[in-house]
Write an enzyme that holds these catalytic residues in place. Structure first.
Site, PDB file in Angstrom:
ATOM      1  N   THR A 111     -21.555 -49.497   1.959  1.00  0.00           N
ATOM      2  CA  THR A 111     -22.007 -49.470   0.455  1.00  0.00           C
ATOM      3  C   THR A 111     -21.032 -50.152  -0.174  1.00  0.00           C
ATOM      4  O   THR A 111     -21.305 -50.982  -0.972  1.00  0.00           O
ATOM      5  CB  THR A 111     -22.130 -48.049   0.283  1.00  0.00           C
ATOM      6  OG1 THR A 111     -22.929 -47.381   0.977  1.00  0.00           O
ATOM      7  CG2 THR A 111     -22.429 -47.908  -1.454  1.00  0.00           C
ATOM      8  N   ARG A 145     -21.378 -37.953 -12.410  1.00  0.00           N
ATOM      9  CA  ARG A 145     -20.065 -38.443 -12.148  1.00  0.00           C
ATOM     10  C   ARG A 145     -18.858 -37.706 -12.774  1.00  0.00           C
ATOM     11  O   ARG A 145     -17.824 -37.164 -12.493  1.00  0.00           O
ATOM     12  CB  ARG A 145     -19.888 -39.894 -12.012  1.00  0.00           C
ATOM     13  CG  ARG A 145     -20.595 -40.626 -10.979  1.00  0.00           C
ATOM     14  CD  ARG A 145     -20.345 -42.110 -11.326  1.00  0.00           C
ATOM     15  NE  ARG A 145     -21.290 -42.624 -10.147  1.00  0.00           N
ATOM     16  CZ  ARG A 145     -21.444 -43.989 -10.192  1.00  0.00           C
ATOM     17  NH1 ARG A 145     -21.041 -44.902 -11.215  1.00  0.00           N
ATOM     18  NH2 ARG A 145     -22.243 -44.792  -9.374  1.00  0.00           N
ATOM     19  N   THR A 184     -22.915 -42.713   6.099  1.00  0.00           N
ATOM     20  CA  THR A 184     -21.873 -41.808   5.564  1.00  0.00           C
ATOM     21  C   THR A 184     -22.469 -40.584   5.060  1.00  0.00           C
ATOM     22  O   THR A 184     -22.065 -39.400   5.360  1.00  0.00           O
ATOM     23  CB  THR A 184     -21.154 -42.321   4.223  1.00  0.00           C
ATOM     24  OG1 THR A 184     -20.484 -43.725   4.613  1.00  0.00           O
ATOM     25  CG2 THR A 184     -20.049 -41.326   3.819  1.00  0.00           C
ATOM     26  N   GLU A 219     -10.796 -16.449 -22.941  1.00  0.00           N
ATOM     27  CA  GLU A 219     -10.182 -15.257 -23.883  1.00  0.00           C
ATOM     28  C   GLU A 219      -9.711 -15.545 -24.987  1.00  0.00           C
ATOM     29  O   GLU A 219      -9.618 -14.919 -25.975  1.00  0.00           O
ATOM     30  CB  GLU A 219      -9.847 -14.234 -22.996  1.00  0.00           C
ATOM     31  CG  GLU A 219     -10.539 -13.890 -21.608  1.00  0.00           C
ATOM     32  CD  GLU A 219     -10.448 -14.577 -20.320  1.00  0.00           C
ATOM     33  OE1 GLU A 219     -10.670 -14.241 -19.316  1.00  0.00           O
ATOM     34  OE2 GLU A 219     -10.134 -15.928 -20.551  1.00  0.00           O
TER      35      GLU A 219
END
Length: 348
Positions: free
Chosen positions: A199, A187, A289, A53
């Site tokens: 991983t 990302r 996961t 605003e």
């Protein structure tokens, strides 16, 4: 679409320009209309800086035009003094005639008080214009305040025959380069990205934004028994990183080891992320996961790339009960976006 809806749509477009820069604040855009003509526009560009605003009012060259104008904003104007003064006061000061809002703020600091303040000053207020779309725009913010946890996005790439990696955990380049570039864009839009121990060990991911411009997310790794080598890219201290484990608590520059209770590991982790003001997490693997989050029912959206490649055997992609809410081609890959069946109410 009605004229009001078209102008609200414009506030969404403006708001989206702040994605990746304003968290933990919501995405907000603002359009000011006078006698049927847009005289000002603005959006919240950076956390801690002017709200939408304020920027919209600042963009109006002749401030006398503001009196009697109609203000469109996708989220209720704030009524409290945070890092910046309350926007409701600014609109009252300039004697706008009407404020049209998509969604009411569910942050307990605001929650309807901005609207109350405007009405008490004699300004007409309308809410609920494109409310579903307005909630979707700020899904991270609303999930954080209403469910007291970050918005959770699952992401993986799988082969046509349903594998996310070979039997030796090798998973490089299942998806094509355009899909991989899109992941870098994603990302830059989320507060954090997370991977599990396997991983981290097998892929040695960097988890930063490289094929896109934007800020790096906080990196998160689950390494319950602290078995990962400190030579991994994830633990190089180049980007703020959190390692959740059950053994010890330590803080280093850009690296926090956070000890959690083994029993409620996932919930404790999400509670800690709340305290860190992390509103969204993209889970980038691996399969174990991802399954952990799926089985706990702790996810809001899944983004799955399917490539034309075949592995014939290997580590199977997670399976889940979900509905496809969007589907498209990225060169040779197919990208599908899913939402949980149980979230029908939240996502319509």
């Amino acid at each position: 679409m009605t004229p009001d809806e078209l102008l609200m749509q414009r506030t969404f477009e403006l708001a989206n320009l702040g994605l990746g820069s304003v968290s933990p604040n919501p995405l907000v855009g603002c359009v000011i209309l006078k006698d049927g003509i847009i005289i000002g526009e603005g959006w919240h560009k950076q956390y801690g800086q002017a709200h939408a605003e304020v920027n919209a009012v600042a963009s109006v060259k002749d401030k006398t035009l503001l009196a009697g104008s109609i203000v469109y904003v996708n989220l209720e104007p704030c009524s409290h003094r945070g890092k910046t003064p309350p926007c409701a006061d600014l609109l009252i000061k300039h004697q706008v005639k009407k404020v049209i809002i998509s969604t009411v703020d569910s942050n307990p600091l605001v929650g309807g008080t901005g609207i109350k303040k405007l009405k008490e000053a004699g300004i007409e207020v309308a809410t609920g214009v494109l409310e579903k779309e307005g909630r979707d725009l700020n899904k991270r913010f609303f999930t954080f305040h209403e469910q007291q946890r970050p918005y959770i996005i699952l992401k993986w790439a799988q082969t046509t025959d349903g594998f996310v990696a070979r039997a030796n955990y090798e998973s490089k380049w299942i998806s094509n380069e355009y899909s991989r570039q899109l992941v870098h864009k994603w990302r830059s839009e989320e507060d954090a990205v997370l991977v599990g121990t396997k991983t981290a060990a097998h892929d040695n991911p960097i988890l930063t934004v490289r094929d896109w411009s934007g800020r790096n997310p906080v990196r998160i790794v689950i390494d319950r028994f602290l078995r990962l080598s400190d030579k991994l890219s994830l633990l190089d201290g180049s980007v703020p990183t959190i390692c959740y484990n059950v053994l010890k608590h330590e803080e280093h520059p850009n690296l926090k080891l956070i000890r959690l209770d083994e029993k409620d590991f996932l919930i404790s982790m999400l509670d800690h992320l709340m305290k860190e003001k992390i509103q969204s997490v993209m889970i980038e693997g691996g399969s174990l996961t991802l399954r952990l989050f799926i089985e706990s029912g702790l996810w809001d959206e899944a983004r799955v790339f399917t490539s034309p490649r075949l592995f014939h055997s290997g580590i199977a992609a997670p399976t889940f009960g979900a509905r496809i809410s969007a589907e498209g081609k990225i060169d040779s890959d197919t990208l599908r976006i899913y939402h949980p069946e149980s979230n029908l109410k939240a996502h319509h």
